[in-house]
Design a protein around this motif. Structure first.
Motif, PDB file in Angstrom:
ATOM      1  N   ILE A  76       0.859  -1.183   0.000  1.00 30.59           N
ATOM      2  CA  ILE A  76       0.000   0.000   0.000  1.00 30.59           C
ATOM      3  C   ILE A  76       0.895   1.233   0.000  1.00 30.59           C
ATOM      4  O   ILE A  76       1.621   1.486   0.966  1.00 30.59           O
ATOM      5  CB  ILE A  76      -0.939   0.011   1.214  1.00 30.59           C
ATOM      6  N   ALA A  77       0.850   1.975  -1.089  1.00 27.96           N
ATOM      7  CA  ALA A  77       1.729   3.139  -1.275  1.00 27.96           C
ATOM      8  C   ALA A  77       0.876   4.385  -1.426  1.00 27.96           C
ATOM      9  O   ALA A  77       0.281   4.617  -2.473  1.00 27.96           O
ATOM     10  CB  ALA A  77       2.605   2.934  -2.503  1.00 27.96           C
ATOM     11  N   PHE A  78       0.782   5.182  -0.375  1.00 28.58           N
ATOM     12  CA  PHE A  78       0.030   6.432  -0.467  1.00 28.58           C
ATOM     13  C   PHE A  78       0.726   7.378  -1.436  1.00 28.58           C
ATOM     14  O   PHE A  78       1.893   7.739  -1.240  1.00 28.58           O
ATOM     15  CB  PHE A  78      -0.088   7.094   0.905  1.00 28.58           C
ATOM     16  N   MET A  79       0.020   7.761  -2.473  1.00 25.77           N
ATOM     17  CA  MET A  79       0.524   8.704  -3.441  1.00 25.77           C
ATOM     18  C   MET A  79       0.294  10.133  -2.930  1.00 25.77           C
ATOM     19  O   MET A  79      -0.832  10.530  -2.646  1.00 25.77           O
ATOM     20  CB  MET A  79      -0.178   8.520  -4.786  1.00 25.77           C
ATOM     21  N   SER A  80       1.373  10.883  -2.812  1.00 26.95           N
ATOM     22  CA  SER A  80       1.301  12.239  -2.269  1.00 26.95           C
ATOM     23  C   SER A  80       0.881  13.226  -3.354  1.00 26.95           C
ATOM     24  O   SER A  80       1.610  13.439  -4.329  1.00 26.95           O
ATOM     25  CB  SER A  80       2.659  12.635  -1.692  1.00 26.95           C
ATOM     26  N   ILE A  81      -0.273  13.834  -3.163  1.00 30.96           N
ATOM     27  CA  ILE A  81      -0.758  14.877  -4.072  1.00 30.96           C
ATOM     28  C   ILE A  81      -0.266  16.204  -3.493  1.00 30.96           C
ATOM     29  O   ILE A  81      -0.943  16.866  -2.710  1.00 30.96           O
ATOM     30  CB  ILE A  81      -2.287  14.830  -4.197  1.00 30.96           C
ATOM     31  N   TYR A  82       0.964  16.557  -3.866  1.00 30.41           N
ATOM     32  CA  TYR A  82       1.657  17.698  -3.267  1.00 30.41           C
ATOM     33  C   TYR A  82       1.462  18.958  -4.093  1.00 30.41           C
ATOM     34  O   TYR A  82       1.616  18.946  -5.320  1.00 30.41           O
ATOM     35  CB  TYR A  82       3.148  17.399  -3.151  1.00 30.41           C
ATOM     36  N   THR A  83       1.150  20.061  -3.407  1.00 30.94           N
ATOM     37  CA  THR A  83       1.139  21.376  -4.056  1.00 30.94           C
ATOM     38  C   THR A  83       1.963  22.338  -3.211  1.00 30.94           C
ATOM     39  O   THR A  83       1.980  22.266  -1.982  1.00 30.94           O
ATOM     40  CB  THR A  83      -0.286  21.922  -4.227  1.00 30.94           C
ATOM     41  N   SER A  84       2.647  23.227  -3.887  1.00 33.62           N
ATOM     42  CA  SER A  84       3.593  24.115  -3.226  1.00 33.62           C
ATOM     43  C   SER A  84       2.927  25.405  -2.759  1.00 33.62           C
ATOM     44  O   SER A  84       1.828  25.765  -3.201  1.00 33.62           O
ATOM     45  CB  SER A  84       4.732  24.465  -4.182  1.00 33.62           C
ATOM     46  N   ALA A  85       3.641  26.110  -1.887  1.00 34.69           N
ATOM     47  CA  ALA A  85       3.170  27.423  -1.449  1.00 34.69           C
ATOM     48  C   ALA A  85       3.090  28.383  -2.628  1.00 34.69           C
ATOM     49  O   ALA A  85       2.194  29.240  -2.691  1.00 34.69           O
ATOM     50  CB  ALA A  85       4.115  27.966  -0.376  1.00 34.69           C
TER      51      ALA A  85
END
Length: 402
Positions: A76-85
Protein backbone atom coordinates in the motif's frame (compact mmCIF):
# COMPACT_ATOMS: atom_id res chain seq x y z
CA UNK A 1 27.56 -8.00 10.65
CA UNK A 2 29.56 -7.05 7.55
CA UNK A 3 28.52 -5.54 4.25
CA UNK A 4 27.84 -8.16 1.64
CA UNK A 5 25.84 -8.53 -1.52
CA UNK A 6 23.01 -11.02 -1.27
CA UNK A 7 21.36 -13.31 -3.75
CA UNK A 8 18.55 -10.76 -3.96
CA UNK A 9 20.84 -8.66 -6.14
CA UNK A 10 20.52 -11.15 -8.96
CA UNK A 11 16.77 -10.56 -9.04
CA UNK A 12 16.88 -6.80 -8.50
CA UNK A 13 16.73 -4.11 -11.12
CA UNK A 14 19.88 -2.71 -9.60
CA UNK A 15 22.12 -4.44 -7.10
CA UNK A 16 21.36 -3.54 -3.48
CA UNK A 17 23.90 -4.04 -0.72
CA UNK A 18 22.48 -4.88 2.68
CA UNK A 19 23.70 -5.18 6.24
CA UNK A 20 22.82 -8.83 6.75
CA UNK A 21 24.00 -12.39 6.26
CA UNK A 22 22.18 -14.61 3.80
CA UNK A 23 19.98 -16.31 6.41
CA UNK A 24 18.95 -13.04 8.03
CA UNK A 25 18.05 -11.34 4.76
CA UNK A 26 16.07 -14.38 3.65
CA UNK A 27 14.07 -14.19 6.87
CA UNK A 28 13.58 -10.45 6.49
CA UNK A 29 12.56 -10.78 2.83
CA UNK A 30 10.06 -13.50 3.68
CA UNK A 31 8.51 -11.32 6.38
CA UNK A 32 8.41 -8.28 4.09
CA UNK A 33 6.61 -10.34 1.45
CA UNK A 34 4.13 -11.82 3.90
CA UNK A 35 3.32 -8.72 5.98
CA UNK A 36 1.18 -5.86 4.70
CA UNK A 37 3.58 -2.95 4.21
CA UNK A 38 2.03 0.53 4.15
CA UNK A 39 4.08 3.58 3.16
CA UNK A 40 2.13 6.76 3.80
CA UNK A 41 4.23 9.11 1.71
CA UNK A 42 5.59 8.60 -1.81
CA UNK A 43 5.90 11.66 -4.05
CA UNK A 44 5.44 9.94 -7.41
CA UNK A 45 2.44 12.00 -8.63
CA UNK A 46 4.19 15.36 -8.77
CA UNK A 47 7.05 13.91 -10.79
CA UNK A 48 4.62 12.15 -13.12
CA UNK A 49 2.93 15.47 -13.83
CA UNK A 50 6.28 16.97 -14.80
CA UNK A 51 7.90 14.00 -16.52
CA UNK A 52 5.85 10.92 -17.30
CA UNK A 53 7.30 7.50 -16.53
CA UNK A 54 5.48 4.21 -16.79
CA UNK A 55 5.68 3.12 -13.16
CA UNK A 56 4.12 -0.21 -14.03
CA UNK A 57 7.49 -1.09 -15.53
CA UNK A 58 11.05 -0.50 -14.36
CA UNK A 59 11.67 3.24 -13.94
CA UNK A 60 15.32 3.53 -12.90
CA UNK A 61 15.18 7.31 -12.49
CA UNK A 62 12.48 6.98 -9.79
CA UNK A 63 12.38 5.43 -6.33
CA UNK A 64 8.93 3.88 -6.74
CA UNK A 65 7.78 1.53 -9.49
CA UNK A 66 5.78 -1.71 -9.55
CA UNK A 67 8.67 -4.19 -10.02
CA UNK A 68 10.66 -2.81 -7.10
CA UNK A 69 7.55 -2.43 -4.93
CA UNK A 70 6.87 -6.14 -5.42
CA UNK A 71 10.52 -6.96 -4.80
CA UNK A 72 10.44 -5.05 -1.51
CA UNK A 73 7.04 -6.34 -0.40
CA UNK A 74 5.30 -2.95 -0.52
CA UNK A 75 1.53 -3.43 -0.67
CA UNK A 76 0.00 0.00 0.00
CA UNK A 77 1.73 3.14 -1.27
CA UNK A 78 0.03 6.43 -0.47
CA UNK A 79 0.52 8.70 -3.44
CA UNK A 80 1.30 12.24 -2.27
CA UNK A 81 -0.76 14.88 -4.07
CA UNK A 82 1.66 17.70 -3.27
CA UNK A 83 1.14 21.38 -4.06
CA UNK A 84 3.59 24.12 -3.23
CA UNK A 85 3.17 27.42 -1.45
CA UNK A 86 3.97 29.10 -4.76
CA UNK A 87 1.15 27.24 -6.55
CA UNK A 88 -1.14 28.34 -3.73
CA UNK A 89 -0.15 32.00 -4.05
CA UNK A 90 -0.57 31.83 -7.84
CA UNK A 91 -4.01 30.22 -7.60
CA UNK A 92 -2.84 26.99 -9.27
CA UNK A 93 -2.95 24.52 -6.38
CA UNK A 94 -6.38 23.04 -7.08
CA UNK A 95 -5.66 22.47 -10.76
CA UNK A 96 -2.30 20.91 -9.90
CA UNK A 97 -3.91 18.54 -7.41
CA UNK A 98 -6.52 17.36 -9.90
CA UNK A 99 -3.87 16.87 -12.58
CA UNK A 100 -1.81 14.70 -10.23
CA UNK A 101 -4.84 12.58 -9.34
CA UNK A 102 -5.49 12.23 -13.07
CA UNK A 103 -1.94 10.92 -13.53
CA UNK A 104 -2.45 8.20 -10.92
CA UNK A 105 -5.79 7.23 -12.43
CA UNK A 106 -4.07 6.99 -15.83
CA UNK A 107 -1.35 4.79 -14.37
CA UNK A 108 -3.95 2.47 -12.83
CA UNK A 109 -5.94 2.35 -16.07
CA UNK A 110 -2.77 1.48 -17.98
CA UNK A 111 -1.88 -1.34 -15.55
CA UNK A 112 -5.09 -2.53 -13.90
CA UNK A 113 -3.39 -5.87 -13.21
CA UNK A 114 -0.58 -4.18 -11.27
CA UNK A 115 -2.19 -1.21 -9.52
CA UNK A 116 -5.52 -0.27 -7.96
CA UNK A 117 -6.63 2.91 -6.20
CA UNK A 118 -7.50 2.15 -2.59
CA UNK A 119 -10.15 4.21 -0.81
CA UNK A 120 -10.89 1.98 2.21
CA UNK A 121 -8.90 -0.50 4.29
CA UNK A 122 -11.85 -2.86 3.93
CA UNK A 123 -10.83 -3.38 0.29
CA UNK A 124 -7.19 -4.29 0.87
CA UNK A 125 -7.42 -8.05 0.59
CA UNK A 126 -9.73 -8.00 -2.40
CA UNK A 127 -7.75 -5.46 -4.40
CA UNK A 128 -4.23 -6.70 -3.72
CA UNK A 129 -5.05 -10.18 -5.06
CA UNK A 130 -2.76 -11.08 -7.94
CA UNK A 131 0.11 -8.90 -6.73
CA UNK A 132 -1.38 -5.46 -7.18
CA UNK A 133 0.19 -2.51 -5.39
CA UNK A 134 -2.58 -0.39 -3.92
CA UNK A 135 -2.49 3.38 -4.30
CA UNK A 136 -4.49 5.42 -1.80
CA UNK A 137 -4.19 9.20 -2.15
CA UNK A 138 -2.96 11.71 0.42
CA UNK A 139 -3.09 15.49 -0.12
CA UNK A 140 0.16 17.12 1.02
CA UNK A 141 -0.85 20.73 1.70
CA UNK A 142 -4.50 21.71 2.11
CA UNK A 143 -4.01 24.60 -0.33
CA UNK A 144 -6.19 23.03 -3.08
CA UNK A 145 -9.20 23.46 -0.79
CA UNK A 146 -8.84 27.23 -1.03
CA UNK A 147 -11.41 28.68 1.32
CA UNK A 148 -14.25 26.44 0.11
CA UNK A 149 -15.34 23.80 2.60
CA UNK A 150 -17.20 21.88 -0.12
CA UNK A 151 -13.82 21.03 -1.66
CA UNK A 152 -13.15 18.60 1.19
CA UNK A 153 -16.04 16.49 -0.09
CA UNK A 154 -14.96 17.03 -3.70
CA UNK A 155 -11.46 15.69 -3.02
CA UNK A 156 -12.82 12.87 -0.86
CA UNK A 157 -14.89 11.85 -3.88
CA UNK A 158 -11.67 11.80 -5.95
CA UNK A 159 -10.03 9.44 -3.45
CA UNK A 160 -8.15 11.66 -0.98
CA UNK A 161 -7.88 9.88 2.36
CA UNK A 162 -5.55 12.12 4.32
CA UNK A 163 -4.81 15.84 4.18
CA UNK A 164 -1.58 17.40 5.43
CA UNK A 165 -3.04 20.69 6.59
CA UNK A 166 -0.16 22.93 5.42
CA UNK A 167 3.31 22.54 3.91
CA UNK A 168 6.21 24.99 3.70
CA UNK A 169 4.21 28.16 4.40
CA UNK A 170 1.03 29.14 6.17
CA UNK A 171 -2.11 28.68 4.09
CA UNK A 172 -5.80 29.28 4.74
CA UNK A 173 -5.91 26.35 7.18
CA UNK A 174 -2.83 26.42 9.39
CA UNK A 175 0.65 27.69 10.13
CA UNK A 176 3.67 25.82 8.79
CA UNK A 177 6.54 24.54 10.91
CA UNK A 178 8.92 26.28 8.49
CA UNK A 179 7.36 29.73 8.74
CA UNK A 180 9.32 32.36 10.64
CA UNK A 181 6.09 34.26 11.25
CA UNK A 182 2.85 32.63 12.37
CA UNK A 183 -0.28 33.91 10.69
CA UNK A 184 -2.82 32.01 12.78
CA UNK A 185 -0.97 30.93 15.94
CA UNK A 186 -2.06 27.42 15.04
CA UNK A 187 -5.15 26.57 13.02
CA UNK A 188 -7.26 29.22 11.32
CA UNK A 189 -11.02 29.31 11.96
CA UNK A 190 -11.44 27.74 8.52
CA UNK A 191 -8.84 25.12 9.38
CA UNK A 192 -10.95 24.10 12.36
CA UNK A 193 -13.94 23.68 10.07
CA UNK A 194 -11.86 21.57 7.71
CA UNK A 195 -10.74 19.24 10.52
CA UNK A 196 -14.38 18.73 11.54
CA UNK A 197 -15.37 18.04 7.93
CA UNK A 198 -12.52 15.57 7.52
CA UNK A 199 -13.76 13.76 10.63
CA UNK A 200 -17.28 13.71 9.19
CA UNK A 201 -16.15 12.21 5.89
CA UNK A 202 -13.47 9.82 7.13
CA UNK A 203 -10.33 11.61 5.93
CA UNK A 204 -7.29 11.23 8.18
CA UNK A 205 -5.96 14.46 9.66
CA UNK A 206 -2.20 14.72 9.03
CA UNK A 207 -0.11 16.98 11.28
CA UNK A 208 3.23 16.61 9.47
CA UNK A 209 4.70 19.95 8.31
CA UNK A 210 2.45 22.15 10.46
CA UNK A 211 3.54 24.23 13.45
CA UNK A 212 3.51 22.84 16.97
CA UNK A 213 0.54 25.00 17.91
CA UNK A 214 -1.41 23.92 14.84
CA UNK A 215 -0.61 20.25 15.47
CA UNK A 216 -1.66 20.46 19.13
CA UNK A 217 -4.94 22.12 18.17
CA UNK A 218 -5.67 19.59 15.41
CA UNK A 219 -4.98 16.64 17.73
CA UNK A 220 -7.25 18.10 20.39
CA UNK A 221 -10.01 19.06 17.96
CA UNK A 222 -10.18 15.80 16.03
CA UNK A 223 -12.74 13.31 17.30
CA UNK A 224 -10.72 10.40 15.84
CA UNK A 225 -7.00 9.51 15.84
CA UNK A 226 -4.67 11.66 13.73
CA UNK A 227 -1.46 10.77 11.92
CA UNK A 228 1.89 12.35 11.21
CA UNK A 229 2.32 10.91 7.71
CA UNK A 230 6.08 11.51 7.44
CA UNK A 231 7.64 13.01 10.56
CA UNK A 232 10.76 11.88 12.36
CA UNK A 233 11.33 12.59 16.05
CA UNK A 234 12.72 15.96 17.09
CA UNK A 235 14.50 14.19 19.93
CA UNK A 236 17.34 13.60 17.44
CA UNK A 237 17.15 17.02 15.72
CA UNK A 238 16.73 19.69 18.43
CA UNK A 239 15.17 22.93 17.22
CA UNK A 240 13.88 21.40 13.97
CA UNK A 241 10.14 22.01 14.28
CA UNK A 242 9.42 20.07 11.10
CA UNK A 243 10.09 16.91 13.12
CA UNK A 244 7.63 16.03 15.86
CA UNK A 245 8.31 16.74 19.51
CA UNK A 246 7.98 13.98 22.08
CA UNK A 247 5.14 15.92 23.69
CA UNK A 248 3.12 16.09 20.48
CA UNK A 249 3.92 12.49 19.60
CA UNK A 250 2.58 11.42 22.99
CA UNK A 251 -0.57 13.45 22.36
CA UNK A 252 -1.04 11.63 19.04
CA UNK A 253 -0.56 8.26 20.72
CA UNK A 254 -2.90 9.04 23.61
CA UNK A 255 -5.66 9.67 21.06
CA UNK A 256 -4.84 6.42 19.25
CA UNK A 257 -2.87 7.87 16.33
CA UNK A 258 0.42 6.96 14.70
CA UNK A 259 3.72 8.68 13.81
CA UNK A 260 5.06 7.52 10.43
CA UNK A 261 8.87 7.70 10.27
CA UNK A 262 10.52 8.94 7.02
CA UNK A 263 13.80 7.81 5.48
CA UNK A 264 15.05 11.18 4.21
CA UNK A 265 18.46 12.32 5.41
CA UNK A 266 17.14 15.79 6.26
CA UNK A 267 14.76 14.29 8.81
CA UNK A 268 16.93 11.67 10.49
CA UNK A 269 20.35 13.39 10.46
CA UNK A 270 20.83 16.31 12.85
CA UNK A 271 23.22 18.26 10.59
CA UNK A 272 21.01 17.80 7.54
CA UNK A 273 17.95 18.90 9.53
CA UNK A 274 19.71 22.06 10.69
CA UNK A 275 20.76 22.77 7.10
CA UNK A 276 17.19 22.32 5.84
CA UNK A 277 15.77 24.68 8.45
CA UNK A 278 18.46 27.24 7.61
CA UNK A 279 17.78 26.83 3.89
CA UNK A 280 14.08 27.65 4.27
CA UNK A 281 14.91 30.76 6.27
CA UNK A 282 17.64 31.88 3.87
CA UNK A 283 15.38 31.32 0.87
CA UNK A 284 12.58 33.31 2.52
CA UNK A 285 14.98 36.21 3.09
CA UNK A 286 16.26 35.87 -0.48
CA UNK A 287 12.72 35.98 -1.89
CA UNK A 288 11.82 38.97 0.26
CA UNK A 289 14.90 40.81 -0.96
CA UNK A 290 14.02 40.02 -4.58
CA UNK A 291 10.51 41.32 -4.03
CA UNK A 292 11.96 44.58 -2.73
CA UNK A 293 14.29 44.86 -5.71
CA UNK A 294 11.47 44.17 -8.16
CA UNK A 295 9.25 46.75 -6.48
CA UNK A 296 12.04 49.29 -6.82
CA UNK A 297 12.50 48.46 -10.50
CA UNK A 298 15.95 47.00 -9.92
CA UNK A 299 17.37 43.69 -11.26
CA UNK A 300 16.63 40.71 -9.06
CA UNK A 301 19.09 38.07 -7.89
CA UNK A 302 19.29 34.72 -9.66
CA UNK A 303 17.33 31.97 -7.89
CA UNK A 304 19.27 29.14 -9.57
CA UNK A 305 22.56 30.68 -8.45
CA UNK A 306 21.28 30.90 -4.88
CA UNK A 307 20.24 27.23 -4.89
CA UNK A 308 23.51 26.08 -6.49
CA UNK A 309 25.58 27.99 -3.95
CA UNK A 310 23.56 26.58 -1.08
CA UNK A 311 24.00 23.02 -2.31
CA UNK A 312 27.74 23.57 -2.78
CA UNK A 313 28.18 24.97 0.73
CA UNK A 314 25.93 22.40 2.46
CA UNK A 315 26.72 18.92 1.13
CA UNK A 316 24.36 16.16 2.19
CA UNK A 317 25.90 14.10 5.00
CA UNK A 318 26.07 10.35 4.59
CA UNK A 319 23.45 8.77 6.82
CA UNK A 320 23.34 5.06 7.77
CA UNK A 321 20.19 2.94 7.92
CA UNK A 322 20.74 2.80 11.68
CA UNK A 323 19.58 6.43 11.91
CA UNK A 324 16.11 5.35 10.75
CA UNK A 325 16.16 2.35 13.10
CA UNK A 326 17.07 4.69 15.95
CA UNK A 327 14.03 6.81 15.13
CA UNK A 328 11.72 3.79 15.17
CA UNK A 329 13.23 2.47 18.40
CA UNK A 330 12.73 5.85 20.06
CA UNK A 331 9.12 5.95 18.91
CA UNK A 332 8.44 2.45 20.23
CA UNK A 333 10.01 3.26 23.61
CA UNK A 334 8.17 6.58 23.89
CA UNK A 335 4.76 5.73 22.46
CA UNK A 336 4.50 1.96 22.42
CA UNK A 337 4.74 -0.25 19.36
CA UNK A 338 1.10 0.42 18.38
CA UNK A 339 1.82 4.02 17.43
CA UNK A 340 4.78 3.91 15.01
CA UNK A 341 4.79 3.33 11.24
CA UNK A 342 6.56 4.24 7.99
CA UNK A 343 6.26 7.22 5.65
CA UNK A 344 9.40 7.06 3.51
CA UNK A 345 9.20 10.26 1.42
CA UNK A 346 10.52 8.32 -1.59
CA UNK A 347 10.71 10.50 -4.72
CA UNK A 348 10.33 13.55 -2.51
CA UNK A 349 13.79 14.32 -1.14
CA UNK A 350 15.94 14.34 -4.25
CA UNK A 351 17.53 10.97 -3.53
CA UNK A 352 18.86 12.15 -0.16
CA UNK A 353 17.99 8.99 1.76
CA UNK A 354 19.53 6.80 4.42
CA UNK A 355 21.87 4.11 3.14
CA UNK A 356 20.11 0.83 2.44
CA UNK A 357 16.76 2.58 1.99
CA UNK A 358 17.14 4.05 -1.47
CA UNK A 359 13.99 2.68 -3.13
CA UNK A 360 10.85 0.68 -2.45
CA UNK A 361 12.87 -2.49 -3.11
CA UNK A 362 14.71 -1.96 0.16
CA UNK A 363 12.06 -2.64 2.80
CA UNK A 364 13.67 -6.03 3.62
CA UNK A 365 16.77 -4.12 4.78
CA UNK A 366 14.60 -2.20 7.26
CA UNK A 367 12.88 -5.39 8.38
CA UNK A 368 16.24 -7.07 8.92
CA UNK A 369 17.39 -4.12 11.02
CA UNK A 370 14.29 -4.23 13.18
CA UNK A 371 14.57 -7.97 13.71
CA UNK A 372 18.26 -7.68 14.54
CA UNK A 373 17.40 -5.13 17.24
CA UNK A 374 15.07 -7.56 18.92
CA UNK A 375 11.66 -6.54 17.63
CA UNK A 376 9.34 -9.51 17.34
CA UNK A 377 7.81 -10.44 14.02
CA UNK A 378 4.38 -9.48 15.37
CA UNK A 379 5.64 -6.02 16.33
CA UNK A 380 7.42 -5.57 13.01
CA UNK A 381 4.13 -6.28 11.23
CA UNK A 382 2.49 -3.50 13.26
CA UNK A 383 5.23 -1.03 12.35
CA UNK A 384 5.19 -2.03 8.67
CA UNK A 385 1.50 -1.30 8.23
CA UNK A 386 -0.79 -2.78 10.85
CA UNK A 387 -0.82 0.38 12.95
CA UNK A 388 -1.72 2.67 10.06
CA UNK A 389 -4.50 0.37 8.87
CA UNK A 390 -5.93 0.30 12.40
CA UNK A 391 -6.01 4.10 12.52
CA UNK A 392 -7.59 4.31 9.08
CA UNK A 393 -10.32 1.88 10.15
CA UNK A 394 -10.97 3.95 13.29
CA UNK A 395 -11.25 7.12 11.22
CA UNK A 396 -13.76 5.41 8.94
CA UNK A 397 -15.71 4.12 11.93
CA UNK A 398 -15.80 7.61 13.42
CA UNK A 399 -17.28 8.97 10.20
CA UNK A 400 -19.90 6.19 10.15
CA UNK A 401 -21.02 7.10 13.68
CA UNK A 402 -21.73 10.73 12.81
Amino acid sequence: MTLRTTLACALALSCTTVLADDGAIRRATALAQDAIIVDTHIDAPGILSETWADLGEAAPDREFDWPRARQGGLDIAFMSIYTSAREDSEGKARQSAHAQIDSIEALVHRHSDRFAILTSPADVERLRAGGRVLLPLGMENGAPLGDDLSQVQAFFDRGIRYITLAHSAANRLADSSYGAERQWNGLSPFGREVVAEMNRLGIMVDVSHISDAAAAQAIELSTVPVIASHSAFRHFTPGFERNISDELALAIARRGGVVQVPFGTAFVNAQAAADMQARFRARAEFDARNAELAAAGQPTQDVAAFEAAWDRDHPTPTTPLSAVLDQIDHGVRLLGVDHVGLGSDFDGVGGELAQGLRSVADFPNLVDGLLSRGHSEADVRKILGGNLLRVWREVEAGAARR
